[in-house]
Design a protein around this motif. Sequence first.
Motif, short mmCIF file in Angstrom:
data_model
loop_
_atom_site.label_atom_id
_atom_site.label_comp_id
_atom_site.label_asym_id
_atom_site.label_seq_id
_atom_site.Cartn_x
_atom_site.Cartn_y
_atom_site.Cartn_z
N UNK A 287 12.99 -0.44 -6.31
CA UNK A 287 12.87 -1.87 -6.01
C UNK A 287 11.46 -2.10 -5.52
N UNK A 288 10.74 -2.94 -6.24
CA UNK A 288 9.38 -3.28 -5.83
C UNK A 288 9.42 -4.03 -4.50
N UNK B 63 12.17 0.14 -2.25
CA UNK B 63 13.03 1.32 -2.30
C UNK B 63 12.43 2.28 -3.30
N UNK B 64 12.27 3.52 -2.87
CA UNK B 64 11.66 4.55 -3.72
C UNK B 64 12.60 5.75 -3.85
N UNK B 65 12.42 6.50 -4.91
CA UNK B 65 13.06 7.80 -5.04
C UNK B 65 11.95 8.83 -5.15
N UNK C 172 0.83 -1.20 0.00
CA UNK C 172 0.00 0.00 0.00
C UNK C 172 0.87 1.26 0.00
N UNK C 173 1.91 1.28 0.85
CA UNK C 173 2.77 2.46 0.94
C UNK C 173 3.55 2.68 -0.37
N UNK C 174 4.01 1.60 -0.99
CA UNK C 174 4.74 1.72 -2.25
C UNK C 174 3.83 2.24 -3.35
N UNK D 167 9.66 -0.16 5.02
CA UNK D 167 9.84 -1.43 5.72
C UNK D 167 8.56 -1.84 6.46
N UNK D 168 8.15 -3.09 6.22
CA UNK D 168 7.02 -3.69 6.94
C UNK D 168 7.53 -4.91 7.67
#
Length: 122
Positions: A88-89, A101-103, A74-76, A113-114
């Motif tokens: 990174x999915x 990992x997001x930019x 959900x957060x991604x 992180x979950x």
Amino acid sequence: MANPFVHVELATTDVAKAKAFYTGLFDWELEEIPGMDYTLIKVGEGTGGGIMRTVQPDSPSCWMAYVLVDDAVVATDKARALGATICKEVTEIPGIGWFSVITDPTGATLALWQMNPAGKKP
């Protein structure tokens, strides 16, 4: 949930040199993870972290912060909708949790992180 920073990770081109530097500079305890090329950083109180070799040989050494989320998927997806690039999915670390990992739209990179509460899938 306040979404605290929960882990800080160093990806480095020279793991041995980084370990020597940071244990000389700080009162950190390092713990090798069996079967992985990964070292946990135990700081006592506060947010700990890890040290690993950079994934891409031409990448410079850098620190990555991880933020706790209730649901990594959900957060991604929310980050993507808000304009983030997904580097990174969502990926599972078996028995431990999930991360992505997001930019952000300004170019800053961050990990989500979950924790794994007893085998729950995201």
